[in-house]
Design a protein around this motif. Sequence first.
Motif, mmCIF file in Angstrom:
data_model
loop_
_atom_site.group_PDB
_atom_site.id
_atom_site.type_symbol
_atom_site.label_atom_id
_atom_site.label_comp_id
_atom_site.label_asym_id
_atom_site.label_seq_id
_atom_site.Cartn_x
_atom_site.Cartn_y
_atom_site.Cartn_z
ATOM 1 N N MET B 1 0.928 -1.260 -0.341
ATOM 2 C CA MET B 1 -0.017 -0.040 -0.260
ATOM 3 C C MET B 1 1.183 1.372 0.490
ATOM 4 O O MET B 1 1.796 1.685 1.052
ATOM 5 C CB MET B 1 -0.602 -0.226 0.991
ATOM 6 N N ARG B 5 -2.252 4.397 -4.045
ATOM 7 C CA ARG B 5 -3.389 3.641 -3.887
ATOM 8 C C ARG B 5 -4.310 4.041 -2.919
ATOM 9 O O ARG B 5 -5.384 3.569 -3.213
ATOM 10 C CB ARG B 5 -2.613 2.813 -3.313
ATOM 11 N N TYR B 162 -4.613 5.604 -9.630
ATOM 12 C CA TYR B 162 -3.996 3.848 -9.665
ATOM 13 C C TYR B 162 -2.769 4.065 -10.590
ATOM 14 O O TYR B 162 -2.261 3.236 -10.257
ATOM 15 C CB TYR B 162 -4.770 3.465 -10.088
ATOM 16 N N ASN B 165 0.159 5.229 -8.721
ATOM 17 C CA ASN B 165 0.591 3.788 -7.780
ATOM 18 C C ASN B 165 1.463 2.705 -8.282
ATOM 19 O O ASN B 165 2.337 1.782 -8.280
ATOM 20 C CB ASN B 165 -1.001 3.056 -7.217
ATOM 21 N N TRP B 166 0.773 2.227 -10.239
ATOM 22 C CA TRP B 166 1.556 1.837 -10.623
ATOM 23 C C TRP B 166 3.301 1.635 -10.822
ATOM 24 O O TRP B 166 4.235 0.864 -10.646
ATOM 25 C CB TRP B 166 0.736 1.255 -11.473
ATOM 26 N N ARG B 169 4.748 1.483 -7.892
ATOM 27 C CA ARG B 169 5.424 -0.246 -7.775
ATOM 28 C C ARG B 169 6.169 -0.404 -8.676
ATOM 29 O O ARG B 169 7.098 -1.625 -8.318
ATOM 30 C CB ARG B 169 3.998 -1.109 -8.247
ATOM 31 N N HIS B 175 7.019 -4.319 -9.436
ATOM 32 C CA HIS B 175 6.086 -5.671 -10.389
ATOM 33 C C HIS B 175 5.515 -4.430 -11.180
ATOM 34 O O HIS B 175 5.263 -3.167 -9.932
ATOM 35 C CB HIS B 175 4.859 -4.912 -8.462
ATOM 36 N N TYR B 176 4.608 -4.565 -12.188
ATOM 37 C CA TYR B 176 3.588 -4.401 -12.950
ATOM 38 C C TYR B 176 3.224 -5.366 -13.215
ATOM 39 O O TYR B 176 3.116 -6.514 -13.671
ATOM 40 C CB TYR B 176 4.900 -3.931 -13.448
#
Lengths: 10, 212
Positions: B1, B5, B162, B165-166, B169, B175-176
Motif C-alpha cells: 500500500m 493507492r 492508480y 500507484n503502478w 510500484r 511489480h507491474y
Amino acid sequence: LWQDHDHDEL
Amino acid sequence: MNIFRLLGDLSHLLAIIILLVKIWKTRSCAGISGKSQILFAVVYTSRYLDLINAFISPYNTIMKIVFLAASYGTIYLMYMKFKATYDVNHDTFRIEFLIAPAAVLALIVNHAFEPLEILWTFSIYLESVAILPQLFLVSKTGEAESITSHYLFMLGSYRALYIFNWIYRYYAENHYDLIAIVAGIVQTVLYCDFFYLYITKVLKGKKLQLPA
C-alpha cells in the motif's frame, strides 16, 4: 506478461 | 500500500458515496446512467469473486464488500425505489457492445486461462469502458448537475491515482501488471475531456454544460 495479478489492488 | 493507492481507493469510495447520497437526498436519479451502474456491478462481481479464495487483509475484504454492496444498492435505488426519476429515454447506450468485446478480449489476452483469472481480466477490461454510457448520457442531455460532476471527477481521479500507484510500484517493488496498466490508462483517458470541463467550469461555480 505478469504471471498473476495482485489480489490486493481493488 | 502506498499513498497513491490509498488516495485512489478513497476517491473511489467517495465517488460511490457521493452518488448514493445524491440519489437518496434528492430522491432522484436523474442524470445518472443506470447502464453504467449495471456495468460497474458486473465489474465488481466478476472481480471480487476472489473474496472466496484469496484473503489479503481486513481493509481489502471490507473495501470489496463495500463496493459490491454500494453498487447493488445504487441499482436498487435506480431501478426500484426511484425508478420514476430514472432518465431512461436518454440512457440508450447499448452495453452489449461493451460487454461482448471485453469478454472476447479477456478470453484472448489474460494472465492464465482459468475461470477466475478470465473473470478478473474481463472485469478490468469492462471497467475501463464502463463509464461510457454515463458520458454518453451527459453528452445527450448536454449538461450535468454539479453533484454528478463531482461523482465523475472522483471516479476518474481514482484510476488516474492508480496509474501513479503502478509507476511507484514499478520502481519500488519491481511489480507491474500490463493488463491493469493498459486498461487503467484507457479508462483514465476517457475522463480527460470531462476533467477539462470540470476544472474550467464546475470548479469556477458554473454548471457543466456542453457547447451546443
